[in-house]
Structure formats: C-alpha cells, structure tokens
Design a protein around this motif. Structure first.
Motif, short mmCIF file in Angstrom:
data_model
loop_
_atom_site.label_atom_id
_atom_site.label_comp_id
_atom_site.label_asym_id
_atom_site.label_seq_id
_atom_site.Cartn_x
_atom_site.Cartn_y
_atom_site.Cartn_z
N THR A 32 -46.32 16.34 95.37
CA THR A 32 -46.21 17.50 94.51
C THR A 32 -45.03 18.34 94.96
OG1 THR A 32 -47.29 19.51 93.69
CG2 THR A 32 -47.85 18.82 95.92
N SER A 57 -46.48 23.44 89.75
CA SER A 57 -47.74 24.01 89.28
C SER A 57 -48.77 23.81 90.37
CB SER A 57 -48.20 23.34 87.98
OG SER A 57 -48.67 22.03 88.25
N ASP A 115 -51.63 22.27 89.84
CA ASP A 115 -52.53 21.25 89.31
C ASP A 115 -53.22 20.49 90.45
OD1 ASP A 115 -51.76 22.00 86.82
OD2 ASP A 115 -50.54 20.22 86.40
N GLY A 116 -54.55 20.46 90.41
CA GLY A 116 -55.33 19.71 91.38
C GLY A 116 -55.65 20.47 92.65
N TRP A 117 -55.04 21.62 92.86
CA TRP A 117 -55.26 22.41 94.07
C TRP A 117 -56.29 23.50 93.81
CZ3 TRP A 117 -52.70 22.10 98.95
CH2 TRP A 117 -51.83 21.00 99.05
N THR A 118 -57.09 23.79 94.83
CA THR A 118 -58.08 24.86 94.73
C THR A 118 -57.80 25.89 95.82
OG1 THR A 118 -59.61 23.60 96.13
CG2 THR A 118 -59.85 23.37 93.74
N SER A 165 -55.89 20.53 98.69
CA SER A 165 -55.26 19.55 97.82
C SER A 165 -56.30 18.72 97.07
CB SER A 165 -54.39 18.60 98.65
OG SER A 165 -55.20 17.66 99.34
#
Length: 335
Positions: A38, A42, A44-47, A104
């Motif tokens: 990455t 953005s 995306d997919g990360w918290t 991740s």
C-alpha cells in the motif's frame, strides 16, 4: 493515485508478447513478488483504534491517512500525496495523554516461497527514546492477536524529522498476520509536534515468482497456459512446485529455465528465455485437466545448475498445441 512500485505489463508491438517490468528496478527486484502493498493513497483495509485516557477531547490526535500537518522539517509523506500518520492535524501546544493504533488487513506469509520481508518508510517528530512518546511497529497473529514481534521505532533519533527505510525478515511459519502501528504519548506533557508517519509499505517475498511474459492463446482459442509456484515443505531454500493450468489435456509439457530473457517466436507461441544458457528441467504430463506439475529443486538435477548462478532465473514451458507448438507464461524468481 500515487505511483506504486509494482509489476506493470508492457506490450511489445513487434511480437505481440506482453512482458512484466518494474520501471527503474533491477532484475533482482523484478524477481521479487509482493504479498501485500500500500502507498497509503487511502486507508482501504486498515482499521484505527483511538484511546483518550484523559485530556483535551476536541483536539485529540488520531491515526489517519492524510498529509496533515505539514512538518516544517520534512514532508508529511514519503510519496505524494498522503501517508499513514498519528497527530492532531496541526502544529501547536496540546495537552493530554493519548494512544492509538493502525492495523493492516490480513497477510498470509505462508504464500511466500522464501523468507518474507516487511518493508516501509517512516518518520516522526516528537519526543524520542520511547519513555515519553512510543512509536512502535508490531506483527500480530491475525487469529489470536498475539504479538509475534514488536519494536519501538522512536528508540533512536534515526527517523526524527527524516524519512528512513525499515526492513524486517519475517517467519513464514507465522501464517496469517497483521501489522499494527502504535503511538502512545505515555504522559500528558506537551504533544505539540507533527507526530508519527508511515508510508509505502510492502510485504515482499524476495524469492517469489513474478510474471515475466504472458503466453499466447492456445490453437483452439482458449488459454494461454499459465504457471504458478508454491513451496514444497517448510524450507525457504528448498524445492518449489511449478504448477500449470490451461494446458491442452492429455499431453506433455517440457519445463526449461535460464538466466537470460529472450523474444523468440516458436510455432504459435513466444519463447521468452534466451537460448544457449538455458537447460531443460523435466517433462510432465498435462493430465485430463491440463494441469501439469514440475518440481524445481535448487539442490539437484539440471535446475541446480541455474540455482548456482545466484541470479534471477526465468522459467517457461513448451508443449504440443494442436498441429503446432506453443509456450506458456514465463516466470522469473530467485531460486
């Protein structure tokens, strides 16, 4: 979108063959495969998890993907226009005790053919030596959340107001993992700098197989014949399994390997490996489903001759296709 260093397909108009390349990178880098990457264009997919034990709730710092604040000492990203970072979006005096983490998506290290590596860039602008502001990277078991590895990145001033590279060898036996970045101010004393930053993160398999060139469609219009690799056993330096799909059924296919690329039309296909330096590896039946398999052992047989060269090796297969000859995709990897 930011430019990401990853394989791109380049079509040669003269032959119609499609080659994979990574602009500006060496053959060794091309031979690496990426398990996950990455550039933080953005989140995306990360918290993100934020914690504010006490302090100013209005201006609490948080993990986010943006370009704020712009530190006077370094750019808020390694590659434009954004990065993953922990701060309160502006420079200035703040008070309070804060902590937060960025986690991740899942990454399966068992897919690696060799010893997988974690690589990213980081920088920070806050107190150093971890007893005041701790900026850390952790590797977590994706199922149990057990910490398999952790290191405080702000233990030295290496990344203080300066983008630096980080590289870590991982253990493929860890299986499916997540990466977590953590920032903990540890006290309520003046978190008034630009914060912690991460950018351009990659999970790399340095031995992994990457596409070198695409095969041509089969004589009947299907295809092309595809190749992939998987590790045999758990030894990251041991033999690998070369798998084929989409081959003509109930025939045979020869696998061959060499250190030099090439562009040589043969029958209905294109040989993407140079002649003179290549060797035949083995013959395999394509079986009822057109799925031949070969064992590539860097310690035995003809393939050992290639492995001893200590350079990226190209692998391709050739097979009978109706009334003519055809060739599969070609892969490049580091045996």
């Amino acid at each position: 979108m930011k430019p990401v260093v990853s394989p791109s397909l380049v079509r040669l108009a003269v032959t119609g063959v499609v080659f994979a390349s990574i602009p500006g990178m060496s053959d060794l880098a091309v031979a690496q495969s990426t398990l996950y990457e990455t550039d933080f264009s953005s989140a995306d997919g990360w918290t993100f998890e934020q914690s504010h034990p006490w302090g100013n709730q209005t201006f609490s710092p948080e993990w986010n993907v943006d370009a704020l604040p712009a530190s006077p000492a370094f750019a808020p990203f390694h590659s434009e226009p954004t990065s993953l970072n922990f701060n309160h979006n502006e420079l200035g005096l703040e008070w309070g005790e804060w902590a937060g983490s960025a986690r991740s998506p899942e990454i399966d290290l068992a897919e690696s053919l060799g010893t997988p590596r974690l690589h990213f860039w980081y920088a920070y602008d806050h107190e150093t030596f971890c007893q005041w502001d701790a900026f850390s990277v952790q590797v977590l078991d994706a199922g149990t959340e057990q910490i398999l590895f952790q290191e405080c990145l702000s233990a030295t001033d290496l990344g203080l107001r300066n983008w630096v590279e980080y590289d870590l060898a991982l253990d493929r036996s860890w299986g499916t993992v997540r990466i977590r970045f953590v920032h903990d101010t540890l006290d309520d004393w003046n978190f008034n700098e630009a914060g912690s930053y991460v950018d351009d993160l990659h999970f790399i398999d340095p031995r992994g197989a990457s596409l070198h060139c695409e095969g041509q469609p089969l004589f009947n219009g299907a295809g092309p014949a595809r190749l992939s690799m998987a590790l045999i056993g758990q030894d990251p330096e041991g033999p690998v399994l070369l798998r084929g799909t989409g081959f003509p059924a109930n025939g045979f296919a020869f696998a061959f390997a060499g250190p030099d690329p090439g562009v040589i039309p043969i029958g209905h296909g294109i040989r993407c490996i140079g002649v003179g330096t290549s060797v035949r590896v083995s013959l395999a039946p394509t079986r009822d489903l057109g799925t031949p398999v070969w064992s590539l052992d860097p310690n035995a047989g003809n393939f050992a001759q290639m492995a001893m060269l200590d350079v990226p090796i190209y692998v391709q297969t050739i097979f009978r296709d109706g009334p003519t000859i055809n060739l599969s995709d070609a892969l490049v990897f580091c045996p």
